[in-house]
Motif scaffolding. Structure first.
Motif, short mmCIF file in Angstrom:
data_model
loop_
_atom_site.label_atom_id
_atom_site.label_comp_id
_atom_site.label_asym_id
_atom_site.label_seq_id
_atom_site.Cartn_x
_atom_site.Cartn_y
_atom_site.Cartn_z
N PRO A 31 0.81 -1.22 0.00
CA PRO A 31 0.00 0.00 0.00
C PRO A 31 0.84 1.27 0.00
CG PRO A 31 -0.19 -1.09 2.11
CD PRO A 31 0.58 -2.01 1.22
N ALA A 32 2.06 1.20 0.52
CA ALA A 32 2.92 2.39 0.49
C ALA A 32 3.18 2.81 -0.96
CB ALA A 32 4.24 2.11 1.20
N ILE A 33 3.43 1.84 -1.81
CA ILE A 33 3.67 2.15 -3.22
C ILE A 33 2.39 2.65 -3.88
CG2 ILE A 33 4.25 1.10 -5.46
CD1 ILE A 33 6.33 -0.56 -3.92
N GLY A 34 1.25 2.04 -3.54
CA GLY A 34 -0.03 2.52 -4.06
C GLY A 34 -0.34 3.94 -3.63
N VAL A 35 -0.05 4.26 -2.37
CA VAL A 35 -0.30 5.61 -1.85
C VAL A 35 0.64 6.61 -2.51
CG1 VAL A 35 -0.17 7.04 0.22
CG2 VAL A 35 -1.32 4.85 0.30
N LEU A 36 1.90 6.23 -2.72
CA LEU A 36 2.83 7.13 -3.42
C LEU A 36 2.37 7.39 -4.86
CD1 LEU A 36 6.27 5.85 -2.14
CD2 LEU A 36 5.23 8.07 -1.68
N ALA A 37 1.84 6.37 -5.50
CA ALA A 37 1.31 6.56 -6.86
C ALA A 37 0.09 7.47 -6.83
CB ALA A 37 0.97 5.21 -7.48
N LEU A 38 -0.76 7.31 -5.83
CA LEU A 38 -1.93 8.17 -5.69
C LEU A 38 -1.52 9.61 -5.40
CD1 LEU A 38 -5.01 8.02 -5.74
CD2 LEU A 38 -4.96 7.54 -3.30
N ALA A 39 -0.50 9.79 -4.60
CA ALA A 39 0.02 11.13 -4.33
C ALA A 39 0.58 11.77 -5.60
CB ALA A 39 1.09 11.09 -3.24
N ALA A 40 1.21 10.96 -6.44
CA ALA A 40 1.72 11.48 -7.72
C ALA A 40 0.56 11.94 -8.60
CB ALA A 40 2.53 10.41 -8.44
N ALA A 88 2.05 10.45 -14.27
CA ALA A 88 2.90 10.40 -13.08
C ALA A 88 2.53 9.21 -12.20
CB ALA A 88 2.78 11.69 -12.28
N THR A 89 1.24 8.89 -12.12
CA THR A 89 0.80 7.73 -11.34
C THR A 89 1.42 6.45 -11.86
OG1 THR A 89 -1.30 8.81 -10.86
CG2 THR A 89 -1.21 6.44 -10.56
N GLY A 90 1.30 6.25 -13.17
CA GLY A 90 1.87 5.04 -13.78
C GLY A 90 3.37 4.99 -13.65
N THR A 91 4.01 6.12 -13.86
CA THR A 91 5.47 6.18 -13.78
C THR A 91 5.95 5.86 -12.36
OG1 THR A 91 5.48 7.84 -15.53
CG2 THR A 91 7.48 7.61 -14.23
N VAL A 92 5.35 6.51 -11.38
CA VAL A 92 5.74 6.27 -9.99
C VAL A 92 5.44 4.82 -9.62
CG1 VAL A 92 5.15 6.81 -7.59
CG2 VAL A 92 5.58 8.64 -9.20
N GLY A 93 4.28 4.32 -10.00
CA GLY A 93 3.93 2.93 -9.68
C GLY A 93 4.92 1.94 -10.26
N ILE A 94 5.26 2.10 -11.53
CA ILE A 94 6.19 1.17 -12.18
C ILE A 94 7.58 1.26 -11.56
CG2 ILE A 94 7.42 0.72 -14.34
CD1 ILE A 94 4.74 1.40 -15.76
N PHE A 95 8.06 2.49 -11.37
CA PHE A 95 9.41 2.63 -10.82
C PHE A 95 9.50 2.14 -9.38
CE2 PHE A 95 10.36 5.88 -14.20
CZ PHE A 95 11.31 5.10 -14.82
N MET A 96 8.46 2.39 -8.58
CA MET A 96 8.49 1.94 -7.19
C MET A 96 8.38 0.42 -7.09
SD MET A 96 8.93 4.45 -5.19
CE MET A 96 9.03 6.18 -5.42
N ILE A 97 7.55 -0.18 -7.93
CA ILE A 97 7.40 -1.64 -7.89
C ILE A 97 8.71 -2.32 -8.28
CG2 ILE A 97 6.31 -3.60 -9.06
CD1 ILE A 97 3.75 -1.95 -9.14
#
Length: 191
Positions: A112-121, A129-138
């Motif tokens: 959920p931390a990665i999901g929340v960071l993507a939501l914040a993006a 930005a959501t997709g980019t942050v999600g992919i890079f964080m995963i």
């Protein structure tokens, strides 16, 4: 410089934009849930190696096995793992069972931390930005590594990502609800 539109029109426009943003935020929350499921699936694989592979894990397992805390490790992870242990009925005497449960809790915090960071993006920028942050964080190898150990880094990352999201929400739409959310997130981060 003189304003060309009355203030009430600007405020009305801001409220319409806020409503659209909230509806879109709900839509992107569903997408972030998908990010959570993918992340948890990736981070929850192969957790069954011995507890001695990381120097902190035997101490955490001993604290949970003896039901005594030495306060060398933050209590959020230990108490969450103890709660999950009680709910699942896992025996506290097996070191491998306890450490595997702790690793699962770490994965459950990282996803959920990665999901929340993507939501914040998304909240600050856009769906790209959501997709980019999600992919890079995963795919970031350190997150993958930390999520596989019984580490307190994952609950802290979750709390800090909640602070970031709540701060963005409060900055965009100041209200009591967003302020209470920000306060709760900061309280969790400080624990």
């Amino acid at each position: 410089m003189r304003r060309t539109t009355p203030l009430w029109t600007q405020k009305h426009h801001r409220n319409e934009q806020s409503a659209v943003t909230t509806a879109t935020l709900v839509h992107w929350t569903a997408r972030c849930r998908r990010i959570f499921l993918v992340t948890f699936g990736l981070y929850w694989e192969h957790h069954d190696w011995p507890a001695v592979y990381h120097h902190d894990e035997p101490s955490k397992v001993a604290q949970l096995a003896n039901n005594q805390r030495n306060l060398f490790h933050p209590l959020v992870l230990l108490e969450t793992t103890e709660f999950v242990r009680r709910v699942t009925g896992t025996d506290r005497r097996g070191a491998l069972r306890v450490v595997t449960l702790g690793r699962m809790v770490s994965s459950l915090c990282m996803a959920p931390a990665i999901g929340v960071l993507a939501l914040a993006a998304y909240r600050q920028h856009s769906w790209i930005a959501t997709g980019t942050v999600g992919i890079f964080m995963i795919t970031y190898f350190r997150f993958y590594e930390v999520a596989h150990y019984f580490k307190e880094d994952t609950p802290h990352l979750l709390a800090m990502s909640l602070v970031l999201l709540a701060g963005f929400c409060h900055a965009g739409e100041p209200s009591r609800r967003t302020l209470v959310s920000l306060g709760a997130a900061v309280g969790l981060a400080m624990s």
